[in-house]
Design a protein around this motif. Structure first.
Motif, PDB file in Angstrom:
ATOM      1  N   ILE A 107      16.559   0.315   9.505  1.00 33.30           N
ATOM      2  CA  ILE A 107      15.378  -0.383   8.982  1.00 33.30           C
ATOM      3  C   ILE A 107      14.168   0.540   9.028  1.00 33.30           C
ATOM      4  CG2 ILE A 107      13.771  -2.281   9.394  1.00 33.30           C
ATOM      5  CD1 ILE A 107      16.168  -3.905  10.448  1.00 33.30           C
ATOM      6  N   ALA A 108      14.005   1.257  10.149  1.00 32.95           N
ATOM      7  CA  ALA A 108      12.880   2.190  10.282  1.00 32.95           C
ATOM      8  C   ALA A 108      12.944   3.275   9.212  1.00 32.95           C
ATOM      9  CB  ALA A 108      12.876   2.810  11.682  1.00 32.95           C
ATOM     10  N   ALA A 109      14.133   3.834   9.007  1.00 37.82           N
ATOM     11  CA  ALA A 109      14.299   4.871   7.987  1.00 37.82           C
ATOM     12  C   ALA A 109      13.957   4.320   6.608  1.00 37.82           C
ATOM     13  CB  ALA A 109      15.726   5.401   8.005  1.00 37.82           C
ATOM     14  N   SER A 110      14.336   3.081   6.351  1.00 38.78           N
ATOM     15  CA  SER A 110      14.126   2.480   5.029  1.00 38.78           C
ATOM     16  C   SER A 110      12.660   2.209   4.753  1.00 38.78           C
ATOM     17  CB  SER A 110      14.934   1.184   4.927  1.00 38.78           C
ATOM     18  OG  SER A 110      16.315   1.423   5.131  1.00 38.78           O
ATOM     19  N   ILE A 111      11.955   1.638   5.723  1.00 35.02           N
ATOM     20  CA  ILE A 111      10.539   1.323   5.478  1.00 35.02           C
ATOM     21  C   ILE A 111       9.719   2.598   5.394  1.00 35.02           C
ATOM     22  CG2 ILE A 111       9.813   1.054   7.892  1.00 35.02           C
ATOM     23  CD1 ILE A 111       8.741  -1.066   4.831  1.00 35.02           C
ATOM     24  N   GLN A 112      10.158   3.674   6.071  1.00 33.81           N
ATOM     25  CA  GLN A 112       9.455   4.944   5.947  1.00 33.81           C
ATOM     26  C   GLN A 112       9.601   5.506   4.536  1.00 33.81           C
ATOM     27  OE1 GLN A 112       7.368   6.399   8.176  1.00 33.81           O
ATOM     28  NE2 GLN A 112       6.922   7.946   6.621  1.00 33.81           N
ATOM     29  N   VAL A 113      10.793   5.396   3.963  1.00 33.91           N
ATOM     30  CA  VAL A 113      11.006   5.845   2.583  1.00 33.91           C
ATOM     31  C   VAL A 113      10.135   5.055   1.625  1.00 33.91           C
ATOM     32  CG1 VAL A 113      12.682   5.891   0.685  1.00 33.91           C
ATOM     33  CG2 VAL A 113      13.333   6.738   2.943  1.00 33.91           C
ATOM     34  N   VAL A 114      10.094   3.733   1.799  1.00 33.20           N
ATOM     35  CA  VAL A 114       9.288   2.882   0.921  1.00 33.20           C
ATOM     36  C   VAL A 114       7.804   3.202   1.084  1.00 33.20           C
ATOM     37  CG1 VAL A 114       8.589   0.497   0.468  1.00 33.20           C
ATOM     38  CG2 VAL A 114      11.007   1.047   0.835  1.00 33.20           C
ATOM     39  N   THR A 115       7.362   3.414   2.305  1.00 34.94           N
ATOM     40  CA  THR A 115       5.961   3.762   2.551  1.00 34.94           C
ATOM     41  C   THR A 115       5.576   5.045   1.830  1.00 34.94           C
ATOM     42  OG1 THR A 115       5.940   2.639   4.700  1.00 34.94           O
ATOM     43  CG2 THR A 115       4.291   4.363   4.358  1.00 34.94           C
ATOM     44  N   GLU A 116       6.408   6.062   1.954  1.00 34.88           N
ATOM     45  CA  GLU A 116       6.123   7.325   1.275  1.00 34.88           C
ATOM     46  C   GLU A 116       6.102   7.140  -0.240  1.00 34.88           C
ATOM     47  OE1 GLU A 116       8.805  10.363   2.717  1.00 34.88           O
ATOM     48  OE2 GLU A 116       8.532   9.670   4.783  1.00 34.88           O
ATOM     49  N   MET A 117       6.992   6.308  -0.744  1.00 39.44           N
ATOM     50  CA  MET A 117       7.036   6.042  -2.178  1.00 39.44           C
ATOM     51  C   MET A 117       5.714   5.426  -2.648  1.00 39.44           C
ATOM     52  SD  MET A 117       9.919   3.729  -4.105  1.00 39.44           S
ATOM     53  CE  MET A 117      11.191   4.567  -3.161  1.00 39.44           C
ATOM     54  N   ILE A 118       5.210   4.449  -1.889  1.00 38.84           N
ATOM     55  CA  ILE A 118       3.958   3.784  -2.260  1.00 38.84           C
ATOM     56  C   ILE A 118       2.779   4.747  -2.149  1.00 38.84           C
ATOM     57  CG2 ILE A 118       2.345   1.958  -1.604  1.00 38.84           C
ATOM     58  CD1 ILE A 118       4.806   0.333  -0.669  1.00 38.84           C
ATOM     59  N   LYS A 136      -9.656  17.224  -7.596  1.00 37.60           N
ATOM     60  CA  LYS A 136      -8.645  18.157  -7.114  1.00 37.60           C
ATOM     61  C   LYS A 136      -8.327  17.961  -5.635  1.00 37.60           C
ATOM     62  CE  LYS A 136     -11.009  21.774  -8.203  1.00 37.60           C
ATOM     63  NZ  LYS A 136     -11.399  23.199  -8.360  1.00 37.60           N
ATOM     64  N   ASN A 137      -9.283  17.385  -4.895  1.00 39.15           N
ATOM     65  CA  ASN A 137      -9.112  17.218  -3.452  1.00 39.15           C
ATOM     66  C   ASN A 137      -9.095  15.735  -3.095  1.00 39.15           C
ATOM     67  OD1 ASN A 137      -9.193  20.069  -2.885  1.00 39.15           O
ATOM     68  ND2 ASN A 137     -11.396  19.986  -3.257  1.00 39.15           N
ATOM     69  N   LEU A 138      -8.429  15.433  -1.984  1.00 42.63           N
ATOM     70  CA  LEU A 138      -8.267  14.049  -1.551  1.00 42.63           C
ATOM     71  C   LEU A 138      -8.668  13.897  -0.094  1.00 42.63           C
ATOM     72  CD1 LEU A 138      -7.097  11.154  -2.123  1.00 42.63           C
ATOM     73  CD2 LEU A 138      -4.930  12.018  -1.176  1.00 42.63           C
ATOM     74  N   CYS A 139      -9.389  12.816   0.201  1.00 43.18           N
ATOM     75  CA  CYS A 139      -9.688  12.418   1.574  1.00 43.18           C
ATOM     76  C   CYS A 139      -8.915  11.145   1.887  1.00 43.18           C
ATOM     77  CB  CYS A 139     -11.182  12.167   1.761  1.00 43.18           C
ATOM     78  SG  CYS A 139     -12.215  13.614   1.497  1.00 43.18           S
ATOM     79  N   LEU A 140      -8.316  11.086   3.072  1.00 40.18           N
ATOM     80  CA  LEU A 140      -7.513   9.937   3.491  1.00 40.18           C
ATOM     81  C   LEU A 140      -8.091   9.320   4.755  1.00 40.18           C
ATOM     82  CD1 LEU A 140      -3.781  11.122   3.218  1.00 40.18           C
ATOM     83  CD2 LEU A 140      -4.905   9.424   1.784  1.00 40.18           C
ATOM     84  N   SER A 141      -8.027   7.983   4.840  1.00 40.27           N
ATOM     85  CA  SER A 141      -8.392   7.285   6.076  1.00 40.27           C
ATOM     86  C   SER A 141      -7.808   5.891   6.040  1.00 40.27           C
ATOM     87  CB  SER A 141      -9.912   7.254   6.254  1.00 40.27           C
ATOM     88  OG  SER A 141     -10.534   6.690   5.120  1.00 40.27           O
ATOM     89  N   GLY A 142      -8.044   5.134   7.111  1.00 44.21           N
ATOM     90  CA  GLY A 142      -7.364   3.858   7.305  1.00 44.21           C
ATOM     91  C   GLY A 142      -6.119   4.081   8.141  1.00 44.21           C
ATOM     92  N   GLY A 143      -5.631   3.019   8.777  1.00 47.59           N
ATOM     93  CA  GLY A 143      -4.517   3.165   9.710  1.00 47.59           C
ATOM     94  C   GLY A 143      -3.285   3.804   9.126  1.00 47.59           C
ATOM     95  N   VAL A 144      -2.991   3.569   7.829  1.00 42.24           N
ATOM     96  CA  VAL A 144      -1.807   4.163   7.211  1.00 42.24           C
ATOM     97  C   VAL A 144      -1.923   5.687   7.146  1.00 42.24           C
ATOM     98  CG1 VAL A 144      -0.386   4.229   5.107  1.00 42.24           C
ATOM     99  CG2 VAL A 144      -1.320   2.053   5.908  1.00 42.24           C
ATOM    100  N   ALA A 145      -3.144   6.215   7.150  1.00 43.81           N
ATOM    101  CA  ALA A 145      -3.339   7.670   7.117  1.00 43.81           C
ATOM    102  C   ALA A 145      -2.881   8.340   8.409  1.00 43.81           C
ATOM    103  CB  ALA A 145      -4.808   8.005   6.849  1.00 43.81           C
ATOM    104  N   LEU A 146      -2.556   7.554   9.438  1.00 47.26           N
ATOM    105  CA  LEU A 146      -1.992   8.117  10.661  1.00 47.26           C
ATOM    106  C   LEU A 146      -0.475   8.290  10.567  1.00 47.26           C
ATOM    107  CD1 LEU A 146      -4.077   6.123  13.291  1.00 47.26           C
ATOM    108  CD2 LEU A 146      -4.360   8.521  12.641  1.00 47.26           C
ATOM    109  N   ASN A 147       0.117   7.900   9.428  1.00 47.44           N
ATOM    110  CA  ASN A 147       1.540   8.140   9.214  1.00 47.44           C
ATOM    111  C   ASN A 147       1.704   9.594   8.779  1.00 47.44           C
ATOM    112  OD1 ASN A 147       4.224   8.255   7.969  1.00 47.44           O
ATOM    113  ND2 ASN A 147       4.224   6.035   8.150  1.00 47.44           N
ATOM    114  N   CYS A 148       1.881  10.467   9.764  1.00 50.33           N
ATOM    115  CA  CYS A 148       1.853  11.902   9.478  1.00 50.33           C
ATOM    116  C   CYS A 148       3.084  12.380   8.721  1.00 50.33           C
ATOM    117  CB  CYS A 148       1.668  12.688  10.770  1.00 50.33           C
ATOM    118  SG  CYS A 148       2.791  12.218  12.079  1.00 50.33           S
ATOM    119  N   VAL A 149       4.166  11.599   8.749  1.00 50.80           N
ATOM    120  CA  VAL A 149       5.330  11.954   7.928  1.00 50.80           C
ATOM    121  C   VAL A 149       4.984  11.782   6.452  1.00 50.80           C
ATOM    122  CG1 VAL A 149       7.733  11.423   7.422  1.00 50.80           C
ATOM    123  CG2 VAL A 149       6.905  11.294   9.779  1.00 50.80           C
ATOM    124  N   ALA A 150       4.352  10.662   6.110  1.00 52.38           N
ATOM    125  CA  ALA A 150       3.911  10.452   4.728  1.00 52.38           C
ATOM    126  C   ALA A 150       2.870  11.484   4.326  1.00 52.38           C
ATOM    127  CB  ALA A 150       3.343   9.039   4.574  1.00 52.38           C
TER     128      ALA A 150
END
Length: 608
Positions: free
Chosen positions: A273-284, A299-313
């Motif tokens: 389940i963890a592997a699956s939701i990580q794949v879906v998260t990266e897709m989104i 050309k450049n992007l700034c990220l923030s919000g709790g989802v930005a702490l998903n360092c794999v994504a």
């Protein structure tokens, strides 16, 4: 002009003080109260910020709160009305708190400020995702950039796209509640038996042990995902709108059984389940990023919000090359909202110019919390008859490097405390990345946490390419990259072996920081931002030929990162750490007087 930003009343309350646009001090309340994710008004953090700035409360020119509580209340009421009569139990639980406190947040803010000696009449309220956007764009090195924010929910927004130019941020698009990537990930975190708002990183660490067998089920049943990254959740699977659980009974059917009980054994199902939701998260995230590039042209992007702490994504986003460069706010969660609120007041409300940077960010390495001078530390040690040696100059780094090379676990307390969830070498536990048993030793004997949890490497910035497949600095431990192939070892057998055996398999010549999928969450260390920590790693490199060590936060499970010398010493003595560094003072466990511990000390903290 002195401006105070605050976040409070939900989780991870914090205070930040800026002066003429420069960040002077920032800290989370949990570090002072020792209550993990403390949501209460940040009295202690505010007092620290004022002291660090050398001002009294009446010298503040403005105070800004990081969201608009009345709008949030409207969203909650509309949600309950939309699902009535379902949700009565949740409504009855939530309303007393709102009617007693949260509806009166402006009053409680004034009352809390008065208790800290602050009497300013200029109190502002910014929208939640505006605060997130400001926290990443304004400190970034970019003159202009797209800004993508993703979290659970603010007032209504759960994700936003904005454009930052100079001193202005323009909000462009938003995704609204209940359709939320953060809440989707938190719901699965809950389903897998981890605590919401603190266990999401455990789910991320568990993902590489599983197979993404549930991806199709998630995409076909839980959400309708569009090409622009927007989506609608099928709320019949979730409980956060009308119940006291994050997921409903239909989720049990979809994911082959009831949610895992917290602290029970982790099974293959939770890994998958963890592997699956990580794949879906990266897709989104990737779809949102591509759409952001398309509509903003930046050309450049700034990220923030709790989802930005998903360092794999984050690592995946970087490798896809959608943007030339990415900047991620190191305190991307609600604590960082306090910073964004203060910066919005300076730049947008007061219309102050933003100086061109184009090289470094203005977060100062995120070393924005309290520090303690050697004379304060010495007084503390003498008062308690603790045994320590004072070591200065080059010998300090060499001795610490020697401890690490001898497979000693070292608690490192020096410099200013970090702002945000990551320890970056000032409140860290460090060890030898070459050690074959250091991961299990640190997890089970030091951190008292699940054995599968990976550790991060701290690497000399100029040598990061020798160890990892990454072509740029990663100073805030927010990007995952692969260990270089030439350092990897062939693993005997396959991933069908039992969980514990997977954890202990050797995968590289730096096994203690190599995760099961041959990846690592990297921190690059520069002498410009933290020379003492850099000197330790440099000395270790000279001693061993390896310019990389283990770095994990200086705390145990359920406890916030240490703030004071006393916090550090107590954690040191309660665990099987070998050595403690307090500023210039080195302490060895074997030389300390008997430590009288509270046998129920772990019950003081809420385990997550």
């Amino acid at each position: 002009m002195n401006i105070l930003g605050i976040s409070a009343y939900y989780h991870d309350s914090a205070a930040v003080l800026i002066r003429d646009g420069q960040i002077i001090a920032a800290a989370q309340e949990e570090r002072f109260t020792r209550i993990k994710h403390d949501h209460d008004f940040p009295h202690n953090a505010i007092r620290y910020c004022l002291a660090e700035a050398g001002i009294e409360g009446e010298q503040l020119d403005a105070v800004t709160f990081y969201d608009k509580p009345i709008l949030k209340f409207v969203r909650i009421m509309e949600t309950y009305f939309s699902v009535a009569p379902r949700g009565l139990a949740s409504f009855m639980k939530a309303m007393p708190l709102w009617t007693r406190q949260k509806l009166w947040i402006p009053y409680y803010i004034e009352k809390g400020l008065a208790g800290c000696g602050v009497s300013t009449k200029n109190i502002y309220f910014t929208q939640h995702h505006e605060s997130h956007a400001a926290s990443s764009f304004y400190p970034s090195p970019f003159d202009e950039a797209a800004v993508l924010t993703m979290d659970g929910v603010g007032e209504w927004a759960t994700a936003t796209i904005a454009v930052g130019r100079g001193n202005k941020i323009e909000m462009v698009k938003e995704l609204c509640f209940p359709h939320s990537l953060g809440l989707l990930y938190s719901a699965i975190t809950y389903f897998c038996g981890f605590r919401v708002n603190s266990g999401e990183y455990k789910l991320m660490g568990l993902a590489p042990y599983g197979s993404p067998k549930y991806v199709d089920r998630i995409l076909e049943n839980l959400l309708d995902l569009k090409e622009d990254g927007s989506f609608r959740l099928d709320m019949k699977y979730f409980g956060y709108m009308d119940g006291l659980r994050m997921t409903g009974p239909l989720m049990d059917v979809l994911l082959d059984g009831s949610p895992r009980e917290p602290e029970s054994p982790i099974t293959t199902r939770e890994m998958d389940i963890a592997a699956s939701i990580q794949v879906v998260t990266e897709m989104i995230v990737l779809k949102m990023a591509r759409y952001t590039r398309e509509i903003t042209g930046m050309k450049n992007l700034c990220l923030s919000g709790g989802v930005a702490l998903n360092c794999v994504a984050n690592g995946r986003l970087l490798r896809e090359g959608i943007f030339d460069d990415i900047y991620i706010q190191p305190a991307s969660g609600d604590a960082g909202g306090a910073l964004g609120a203060a910066l919005l007041t300076w730049y947008q409300i007061n219309d102050q110019p933003r100086s061109s940077n184009n090289k470094d960010d203005s977060m100062q390495g995120s070393y924005l919390g309290p520090s303690f001078e050697d004379d304060e530390i010495e007084a503390y040690l003498r008062a308690n008859n603790y045994v320590a040696r004072k070591v200065e100059g080059k010998d300090w780094a060499r001795e610490i490097a020697g401890y690490i090379a001898n497979e000693k676990v070292v608690g490192l307390f020096q410099g200013r405390m970090e702002f945000g969830p990551r320890a970056l070498g000032c409140r860290s536990i460090i060890g030898d990345a070459r050690s074959t048993n250091m991961q299990s030793t640190m997890n089970l004997k030091i951190k008292y946490r699940e054995s599968f949890r990976p550790f991060a490497p701290s690497c000399l910035e100029e040598k990061v390419g020798e160890y990892f497949d990454i072509d740029r600095p990663s100073p805030y431990m927010l990007i995952v990259a692969d260990v270089r192939k030439e350092r990897c070892l062939e693993v005997e057998g396959d991933n069908t072996v039992v969980f514990e055996e997977q954890i202990n398999q050797l995968r590289s010549d730096i096994p203690a920081i190599t995760h099961v999928d041959y990846s690592a969450r990297i921190q690059t260390v520069s002498p410009k931002t933290n020379k003492p920590y850099y000197d330790i790693i440099k000395a270790f490199d000279e001693l061993t030929g390896y310019g990389v060590i283990i770095n994990t936060s200086f705390n145990v499970r359920g406890e916030p990162i240490v703030c004071t010398p006393e916090d550090a010493y107590r954690c040191f003595m309660r665990t099987e750490m070998d050595c403690l560094v307090l500023g210039s003072f080195l302490l060895e466990k074997s030389e300390q007087p008997e430590f009288v511990d509270n046998a129920n000390w772990r019950n003081e903290y809420q385990l997550d």
